[in-house]
Scaffold this active site. Structure first.
Site, PDB file in Angstrom:
ATOM      1  N   ARG A 198       0.822  -1.251  -0.065  1.00  0.00           N
ATOM      2  CA  ARG A 198       0.093  -0.025   0.054  1.00  0.00           C
ATOM      3  C   ARG A 198       0.904   1.220   0.013  1.00  0.00           C
ATOM      4  NH1 ARG A 198      -3.560  -2.686  -1.603  1.00  0.00           N
ATOM      5  NH2 ARG A 198      -5.689  -3.405  -0.742  1.00  0.00           N
TER       6      ARG A 198
ATOM      7  N   GLU B 255      -3.467   7.654  -4.740  1.00  0.00           N
ATOM      8  CA  GLU B 255      -3.917   7.305  -5.930  1.00  0.00           C
ATOM      9  C   GLU B 255      -5.203   8.035  -6.368  1.00  0.00           C
ATOM     10  OE1 GLU B 255      -4.004   2.849  -5.881  1.00  0.00           O
ATOM     11  OE2 GLU B 255      -1.949   2.898  -4.748  1.00  0.00           O
TER      12      GLU B 255
ATOM     13  N   HIS C 257      -1.384   0.689  -9.805  1.00  0.00           N
ATOM     14  CA  HIS C 257      -1.898  -0.303  -8.868  1.00  0.00           C
ATOM     15  C   HIS C 257      -2.422  -1.388  -9.815  1.00  0.00           C
ATOM     16  CE1 HIS C 257      -4.001  -0.860  -4.904  1.00  0.00           C
ATOM     17  NE2 HIS C 257      -3.640  -2.065  -5.353  1.00  0.00           N
TER      18      HIS C 257
END
Lengths: 486, 348
Positions: free
Chosen positions: A235, A264, A282
């Site tokens: 993360r 993000e 991602h």
């Protein structure tokens, strides 16, 4: 059966959305305008009993508060740092995630990013596409990936899969984890700075929570150094992003491969012009195959919830590890499942129980469970099956439950582990030298001691007595025994 | 002008003669540029006649001839892929008894001609194999998981503006067909097995030591593979070994990775297959006419392009240095070469 009302937070996957729509009553969160969200939730709050979120959009406190009928959060992700777990526990809301099905893809990407960063593949691709390759001998030397010292932060499912891949390249493996794991070939470091100082490539593969937030900080990155490479497929917030940016700009850190970011879909623009950084949006689990498998897990969990059956991949309960999945072990499993406890087990041979996770050794079982239950028969092989190594592998604050036989557990080891606070607690029905119970345990308040009463109910003792009588009668009458032990 | 060239030739010859007269160390004809550590290591052990010495202006063959004319001419030469070792080369330097090539491939050496003249040839052995294998895996992961393509997406700000990037394809479970199971191919196989791939291969002959499924020709290999990796040498038999037929057999979900030589693949057909969606993607480190790359590939999102750098790491550089000197020392001390090449090892 009234159709389960499901709120999908984001258009995360077309197949998932389609199936949710056909199998349940689907509410699309983005159908409401951004300033009309509260009204949307109010209007549908009695119908919405389930929420499907993902890595970026999940059930936070505000959303949970706005949904009084919420019963389950089924996340389309393995990481659930954006689900307010304490609030879910408080409200009795069940939580599921999508472990295992994405492990391979995320591990593949981690290694792919490491090779890409070290060998500068995207850079070469950019160079060629820009028409800059004008002469045959035009190149820059990079550095070899094979044989590099690879360090993994977090040796869970994904971390282990990364280790296995890196080993095929002749890399040595070191790691840091909450507790040491039973892999003698992998070097354990008790702190992240030492881990970083002793490796060439540091791969961040742990889950995000209060303890791990910004775990990779300036000190760690300085220890990794100007030749070091940082890969993050966990993360964004596991890494102090502003510190990462300055470390890269100031060349205090050699290179980075990043799949995740603190904010993000925004990746730090200062990194865009750097040639020693690989940035992907991602995509760790973003393959057709894996997304479908994740979606199917979400759907199956929701269906199980709607039909009052055990969830397939519950996140909420304590992980229960059962030694011996015989009649008693299975009965324990079905009971703890009802509490949403994920069930792990060990026995000599793997059973065909897809919803229970098999571990090939007791030490590995202990390393992956919060509560370890001894439920196997006692024989030469299982005497002291719970030994010092197993007790040490049981995560810090793990519990041991013994309803088998006293000699299954190395009692002196158990006593010292409890007295020294190395083990979280124990519930013991059996002891090595009954009716003697180690007095050192009497002073502890995290231990429950009962005097071999596992079968001690009127009903069961009556049934047992009937069986004994029935067996004797059969023997006398030369009929087949009722419960012969082969 | 001719007088000037003749003068230079004389000067060069004299220089070489002077160097030769220094005596002691055996002479080595160096026909490729080397970095400082390599040059120093060579000079420590040998009298180096260096084509690329500063101020040395003779073209290659003239330099070779001049070197052959000095007293105690060089019996060994260090070359790379840019030097054609054929009859006219060997004619120019009859003193040569050993050719040590630092190139990965052997397509620039007429092995039969060398054998006829009793000239021993040493190649670079396994010096590059690890890095090339790593690069092949990196290229494959890049194509399947769209690393470079999604990177472009991030760098131009599209992630914020347009949302999630399209899905890639899972590596695990894919059948990977390796063309050539030599030093490089076998390392690729070992690495990809750890990712859960199933390994198939084609080679001149099946290898008893591996349990991977063997295919007698590349067409059949392609028909039963999801990925084709070109890891063989370039020679008459393997030129365009991946052709239109093979690409069709590979199919619309298939991916090609080339870390061999550009000419192992029919490049024009590859471009057509990609343009028409007959295969799903490609990762290419080599091309038929480097540094020219078909411009049509530049706009394709399912292709990863690289500039023939699979061998180029610091580590392979230093490994190459040690290996080359090892071969030279073996030759000059009358020992067997570390990595001799024979004329019959032409194909993979």
């Amino acid at each position: 059966m009234e159709s389960l009302g499901v709120l999908l937070l984001h258009p995360m996957n077309a197949y998932l959305e389609q199936e949710l729509d056909s199998r349940f009553r689907l509410f699309r969160f983005w159908d409401s305008p951004p300033d009309g969200r509260a009204e949307f939730l109010r209007a549908n709050s009695s119908a919405i009993r389930a929420v499907v979120g993902n890595a970026g959009y999940n059930a936070d406190a505000a959303l949970i508060d706005a949904l009084p009928s919420l019963e389950i959060v089924a996340s389309f992700s393995v990481g659930i740092d954006r689900v307010d777990l304490p609030k879910c526990r408080e409200r009795g809301i069940r939580v599921t995630n999508t472990p295992d099905v994405l492990t391979d893809d995320v591990a593949d990407l981690a290694v792919g990013l490491a090779i890409a960063a070290l060998r500068k593949i995207p850079q070469a691709d950019r160079y060629v596409r820009a028409g800059l390759w004008k002469a045959k001998g035009d190149y820059t030397l990079t550095t070899r990936f094979s044989g590099k010292r690879v360090a993994i932060l977090g040796l869970g499912r994904i971390g282990l899969a990364i280790a296995k891949r890196a080993e095929a390249f002749g890399c040595s493996i070191s790691y840091h984890s909450r507790s040491e794991k039973p892999f003698p070939n992998y070097k354990f470091f008790t702190n992240v700075v030492d881990l970083a100082a002793n490796c060439d490539v540091l791969i961040v593969a742990c889950s995000l929570n209060a303890e791990t937030h910004h775990m990779v900080n300036r000190k760690v990155m300085d220890a990794l150094g100007p030749d070091g490479v940082l890969i993050n497929i966990g993360r964004g917030a596991l890494v102090d992003e502003p510190e990462l940016v300055s470390a890269l700009l100031e060349k205090r850190l050699g290179a980075a491969g990043l799949d995740v970011f603190e904010h993000e879909p925004f990746a730090p623009e200062q990194l865009f012009s750097l040639d020693n950084v690989v940035l992907v949006p991602h995509v760790g689990s973003d393959t057709e195959e894996t997304c479908k498998a994740m979606a199917d897990l979400v759907l199956k969990n929701l269906e199980a919830h709607a039909l009052n059956k055990p969830l397939l991949t519950p996140f909420s309960g304590k992980r229960v590890g059962i030694i011996g999945l015989g009649r008693i072990g299975l009965a324990i499993a079905t009971r703890v499942e009802a509490f949403d406890c994920p069930v792990n087990y060990y026995q000599r041979t793997k059973k065909d129980c897809p919803s229970y996770t098999y571990y090939p050794s007791v030490v590995e079982l202990a390393a992956n469970s919060d509560i370890l239950v001894v439920a196997c028969p006692l024989n030469e092989q299982t005497r002291h099956i719970v030994n010092r190594e197993v007790i040490e592998a049981l995560v810090p604050k793990g519990l041991l439950i013994n309803i088998g036989r006293g000699p299954h557990v190395d009692e002196p080891e158990l006593v010292s582990a409890l007295v020294e606070g190395r083990l979280g607690g124990a519930g013991l029905d059996v002891f090595e030298d009954e009716p003697n119970v180690p007095e050192a345990l009497f002073a502890l308040d995290n231990v429950v001691l009962v005097p071999h009463v596992g079968s001690g109910t009127h009903e069961t003792r009556q049934a047992m007595a009937d069986l004994v009588l029935g067996n004797l009668e059969a023997h006398v009458l030369k009929k087949p025994l009722l419960t012969p032990v082969v | 002008n001719r007088k000037g060239v003749a003068l230079l030739a004389v000067v060069a010859t004299l220089k070489l003669a002077t160097m030769a007269a220094a005596g002691g160390k055996p002479a080595v004809l160096l026909l490729r540029p080397v970095d400082a550590p390599f040059a120093a290591a060579l000079r420590d052990r040998f009298r180096v006649l260096d084509l690329y010495a500063p101020g040395q202006a003779l073209p290659a063959l003239a330099f070779v001839a001049a070197a052959a004319a000095v007293p105690e001419p060089p019996r060994a030469t260090v070359i790379w892929g840019g030097v054609r070792v054929d009859a006219s080369f060997l004619d120019a330097a009859p003193s040569l008894r050993c050719v040590v090539s630092t190139a990965a491939g052997l397509d620039h050496i007429d092995l039969a001609e060398c054998a006829r003249r009793g000239v021993a040839v040493a190649n670079s052995g396994e010096v590059y194999s690890t890095d090339v294998a790593d690069y092949a895996v990196g290229l494959l992961l890049d194509v399947l998981r769209r690393v470079s393509a999604s990177e472009r997406y991030v760098r131009r700000g599209s992630w914020a503006a347009q949302g999630d990037y399209p899905l890639g394809s899972k590596l695990g479970g894919k059948r990977v067909g390796i063309i050539g199971l030599g030093n490089i191919g076998s390392r690729i196989a070992k690495r990809l097995e750890a990712f859960g791939c199933i390994i198939h291969y084609n080679s001149r002959k099946p290898k008893d030591s591996v349990s991977y499924k063997y295919f007698p020709n590349v067409h059949e290999l392609a028909a039963e593979s999801d990925v084709l990796v070109v890891a063989c040498a370039l020679n008459k038999a393997t030129r365009h070994i991946v052709n239109k037929d093979v690409l069709e057999a590979l199919g619309k979900d298939g991916v090609v990775v080339n870390i061999g030589r550009g000419a192992n693949i029919d490049e024009a057909e590859l471009v057509i297959a990609l343009r028409e969606g007959k295969i799903a993607g490609a990762g290419l480190d080599v091309f038929e006419h480097e540094p020219k790359v078909p411009a049509e590939l530049f706009s394709m999102e399912n292709v990863v392009l690289s500039r023939h750098v699979a061998v180029l790491t610091e580590e392979s550089r230093s490994d190459l240095r040690a290996h080359t000197i090892g071969n030279l020392e073996a030759f000059f001390s009358g020992q067997p070469l570390l990595t001799p090449v024979h004329a019959d090892s032409l194909a993979q």
